[in-house]
Write a protein that holds these residues in place. Sequence first.
Motif, PDB file in Angstrom:
ATOM      1  N   GLN A 108      -4.082   0.976  13.711  1.00  0.00           N
ATOM      2  CA  GLN A 108      -2.637   1.129  13.797  1.00  0.00           C
ATOM      3  C   GLN A 108      -2.215   2.305  12.936  1.00  0.00           C
ATOM      4  O   GLN A 108      -2.723   2.484  11.825  1.00  0.00           O
ATOM      5  N   HIS A 109      -1.291   3.091  13.462  1.00  0.00           N
ATOM      6  CA  HIS A 109      -0.821   4.259  12.711  1.00  0.00           C
ATOM      7  C   HIS A 109      -0.082   3.791  11.465  1.00  0.00           C
ATOM      8  O   HIS A 109       0.850   2.996  11.534  1.00  0.00           O
ATOM      9  N   GLY A 110      -0.519   4.287  10.306  1.00  0.00           N
ATOM     10  CA  GLY A 110       0.074   3.848   9.053  1.00  0.00           C
ATOM     11  C   GLY A 110       0.752   4.956   8.292  1.00  0.00           C
ATOM     12  O   GLY A 110       0.912   6.085   8.774  1.00  0.00           O
ATOM     13  N   ALA A 111       1.143   4.628   7.082  1.00  0.00           N
ATOM     14  CA  ALA A 111       1.750   5.589   6.151  1.00  0.00           C
ATOM     15  C   ALA A 111       1.264   5.208   4.767  1.00  0.00           C
ATOM     16  O   ALA A 111       0.504   4.259   4.595  1.00  0.00           O
ATOM     17  N   ASN A 112       1.695   5.956   3.774  1.00  0.00           N
ATOM     18  CA  ASN A 112       1.268   5.652   2.408  1.00  0.00           C
ATOM     19  C   ASN A 112       2.242   4.665   1.776  1.00  0.00           C
ATOM     20  O   ASN A 112       3.333   5.030   1.340  1.00  0.00           O
ATOM     21  N   HIS A 113       1.841   3.412   1.762  1.00  0.00           N
ATOM     22  CA  HIS A 113       2.622   2.359   1.116  1.00  0.00           C
ATOM     23  C   HIS A 113       1.816   1.700   0.008  1.00  0.00           C
ATOM     24  O   HIS A 113       2.115   0.567  -0.391  1.00  0.00           O
ATOM     25  N   ALA A 114       0.777   2.365  -0.515  1.00  0.00           N
ATOM     26  CA  ALA A 114      -0.181   1.706  -1.403  1.00  0.00           C
ATOM     27  C   ALA A 114       0.350   1.602  -2.837  1.00  0.00           C
ATOM     28  O   ALA A 114       1.012   2.510  -3.345  1.00  0.00           O
ATOM     29  N   MET A 115       0.007   0.510  -3.492  1.00  0.00           N
ATOM     30  CA  MET A 115       0.264   0.365  -4.923  1.00  0.00           C
ATOM     31  C   MET A 115      -0.758   1.196  -5.695  1.00  0.00           C
ATOM     32  O   MET A 115      -1.931   1.242  -5.325  1.00  0.00           O
ATOM     33  N   SER A 116      -0.333   1.848  -6.749  1.00  0.00           N
ATOM     34  CA  SER A 116      -1.244   2.646  -7.560  1.00  0.00           C
ATOM     35  C   SER A 116      -2.173   1.751  -8.367  1.00  0.00           C
ATOM     36  O   SER A 116      -1.882   0.582  -8.612  1.00  0.00           O
ATOM     37  N   GLU A 117      -3.273   2.335  -8.807  1.00  0.00           N
ATOM     38  CA  GLU A 117      -4.218   1.590  -9.634  1.00  0.00           C
ATOM     39  C   GLU A 117      -3.592   1.192 -10.977  1.00  0.00           C
ATOM     40  O   GLU A 117      -3.890   0.135 -11.527  1.00  0.00           O
ATOM     41  N   LEU A 118      -2.708   2.019 -11.504  1.00  0.00           N
ATOM     42  CA  LEU A 118      -2.070   1.690 -12.777  1.00  0.00           C
ATOM     43  C   LEU A 118      -1.144   0.490 -12.629  1.00  0.00           C
ATOM     44  O   LEU A 118      -1.109  -0.397 -13.490  1.00  0.00           O
ATOM     45  N   SER A 119      -0.385   0.444 -11.544  1.00  0.00           N
ATOM     46  CA  SER A 119       0.478  -0.710 -11.313  1.00  0.00           C
ATOM     47  C   SER A 119      -0.347  -1.968 -11.080  1.00  0.00           C
ATOM     48  O   SER A 119       0.021  -3.059 -11.536  1.00  0.00           O
ATOM     49  N   ALA A 120      -1.466  -1.825 -10.378  1.00  0.00           N
ATOM     50  CA  ALA A 120      -2.336  -2.976 -10.140  1.00  0.00           C
ATOM     51  C   ALA A 120      -2.938  -3.479 -11.449  1.00  0.00           C
ATOM     52  O   ALA A 120      -3.106  -4.689 -11.653  1.00  0.00           O
ATOM     53  N   ALA A 121      -3.261  -2.558 -12.360  1.00  0.00           N
ATOM     54  CA  ALA A 121      -3.774  -2.972 -13.671  1.00  0.00           C
ATOM     55  C   ALA A 121      -2.719  -3.769 -14.428  1.00  0.00           C
ATOM     56  O   ALA A 121      -3.020  -4.778 -15.081  1.00  0.00           O
ATOM     57  N   LEU A 122      -1.461  -3.323 -14.352  1.00  0.00           N
ATOM     58  CA  LEU A 122      -0.384  -4.066 -15.004  1.00  0.00           C
ATOM     59  C   LEU A 122      -0.179  -5.421 -14.335  1.00  0.00           C
ATOM     60  O   LEU A 122       0.127  -6.417 -15.011  1.00  0.00           O
ATOM     61  N   LEU A 123      -0.362  -5.481 -13.024  1.00  0.00           N
ATOM     62  CA  LEU A 123      -0.248  -6.758 -12.323  1.00  0.00           C
ATOM     63  C   LEU A 123      -1.299  -7.747 -12.822  1.00  0.00           C
ATOM     64  O   LEU A 123      -1.008  -8.935 -13.032  1.00  0.00           O
ATOM     65  N   LEU A 124      -2.522  -7.294 -13.014  1.00  0.00           N
ATOM     66  CA  LEU A 124      -3.557  -8.169 -13.570  1.00  0.00           C
ATOM     67  C   LEU A 124      -3.168  -8.670 -14.960  1.00  0.00           C
ATOM     68  O   LEU A 124      -3.369  -9.841 -15.294  1.00  0.00           O
ATOM     69  N   ASP A 125      -2.610  -7.776 -15.765  1.00  0.00           N
ATOM     70  CA  ASP A 125      -2.158  -8.166 -17.099  1.00  0.00           C
ATOM     71  C   ASP A 125      -1.067  -9.232 -17.008  1.00  0.00           C
ATOM     72  O   ASP A 125      -1.085 -10.225 -17.744  1.00  0.00           O
ATOM     73  N   GLN A 126      -0.115  -9.051 -16.102  1.00  0.00           N
ATOM     74  CA  GLN A 126       0.989  -9.997 -15.980  1.00  0.00           C
ATOM     75  C   GLN A 126       0.544 -11.317 -15.366  1.00  0.00           C
ATOM     76  O   GLN A 126       1.064 -12.384 -15.710  1.00  0.00           O
TER      77      GLN A 126
END
Length: 660
Positions: free
Chosen positions: A241-259
Amino acid sequence: MTTRPLPEPAPHRPVWPEIDDLSVQAIQAALLSGRLAVSGPPSRWPSRNVMAAAALARLTRRRHATLTASGSSAIVIALQAADVGPGDVVLLPATTWVACATAVLRVGAVPAFFDGTDGSPCLVGHSPVDSPRAVLGVHLYAQQCDVAALRRRFPDSVLIEDASHAQLAETAGDRVAGSLGDISIMSTQATKILATGEGGVVLTDDGELASRIESLMMDSRRRLPEPALGLLNELEPAGLQHGANHAMSELSAALLLDQLARLPDQSRRRATGLAYLLDRLAGAGWQAFADEGARRSGNFYGLAVRLPGHESDAGSFIAKVSRDTGIVLDRVYPPLPEGPLYRPATVKQYAGLGELTGPLERARHWHDRHVVIPHHLFLAGEPALDALATAMTGGARRSRAVPRRRPLVEVVVVTRGERPRLLAAALESVAAQRDVDADISVTVWLDKGADAPDEVLLPAGLDGVRLTTVGHSGAVPAEPWTRVATLRQFAIDRRIGDHLAFLDDDNTWSPDHLAGLLALARRGYPAVHSWRRMIDADGNPVLVDRFPWLPPGDKAVQRLAELASAGIMSADSSVIRDAVRRPDGGVGMVDMGEWLFDSTVLPVLRIATPRSAAEVEERIGEDDLLLRQIVRLGIPTASTERETLRYRLGGMSNPETVTR
């Protein structure tokens, strides 16, 4: 620099999200991995994005989770994955955040707004359509939409569950919010109970849908099953499927793990706080709207409460509570089609789509007659909730008082013990601090390097002084400036206080030094400083005809002239009006002994940093390097604009200055 007066922050206003050294460490590890985005090169380090998605899938008991750049992106992707687009109608509550409707417009579909009920803004009262292509069921505040009822009423519709207000909350049938829709989404925006600044999650149990969602999230690609090191990235075309860039950054994902790691404790505290407040409000005419699952789990965005009849309107009540307690409440969202943020006609792409709606009396009533208590207030403890309950009921606070913990200011003095008389004066000036609404602890870091005395005698009668001895010759760098910076870095890494201040062993503070700094710190500044007065070996004010931190010569005279034009120093005053920035925008100067730091900001600052040959020649010290970091990072600062540091000339940083 002129300090603009700011109101004192409310003692009952908790900071959200909860961030500390572990959060900083999580971000640092992500940076060290070399991964910043899902399209980064393969690495031995695991992807934080993959780790956080797997954790959320496990906690929601979903088979698949995909992280996105925002909650809005999550809804767009969910709609696209469900093949919702132009010509389709998406039903959603009139009481919700504007991004829900905007996401519908972004896929070319028509939003249809249903009214709530008297008991809940997220249950369907009046609906303008009977057979929408999709239904966006939104959990709101501490209330849950009835997903099972939506399925019965709209059996042919794709059901998308928005669990942004109920992340991992318990629901009926031993399920959790985020597991109930054909596709479920969450926002992890900064105000949510899982906060990454901006971010979102898309969840499903359908493997085919999950593959389409991943392709939609990262420009039509998917992750390679076994990426090899040396490739440009770990992705390949998905062919789906044709997509776009909607990805979460690695830094935000690291903060998500912390939270995520913090959530269980926060949920328990939030549930306890909610039960406590509901008990305080019982019988006082306030009706609170919280589902049993929200109460039990403690996972909710806020608590909506209905105003008693004697309160005129939500806005006036919120203003009164803020004025009386400093606690900031919110209003229930206004009916979205009537709200100030819904303006589709102003965007050409959306202008012709229109919307479907009907009577919205219940939605208006929720906005006009309800206020929202934010979730993080329930983490603030009983005194804060007592203050709120008193403001809501007009009654007296409970008699059981919980003593307020006084902050701890740690004062660090680095010394070699070679000047006992001056060291005693420095420590006695700390003991003489007055009107300080804090406890004070003094840590003396004794550098037992070469030529240091065998014993250092601390002044008698000083309470709360700790002596830390650092090795012998070779334990720290031999070069004096680097040695002092290293010892100060040791002190930062082993700090015990809520605030940290440094005092050289040949300087002293005036008795109001710490009180003035703490008054500014309480206004929300993580780094505050004073001015200083230059004194000689006998403590008398000193005038200088050159910049005393450079060798005598033309360069030192020119530097003094530059600082005089900036209003920082002058040849006819012993006061140095230290400032973070000069009037021309350049970096100013602040001595280490003038600063008071909030301990939470210290992990991002490094005092012991290498100096270049040019910096050594210019006598750039650790205080100058620290100030550059403060400016570069945009750390808020303020000055008392009082010369409460007595700065003795003729020390290590200005040995040529003869003061007697």
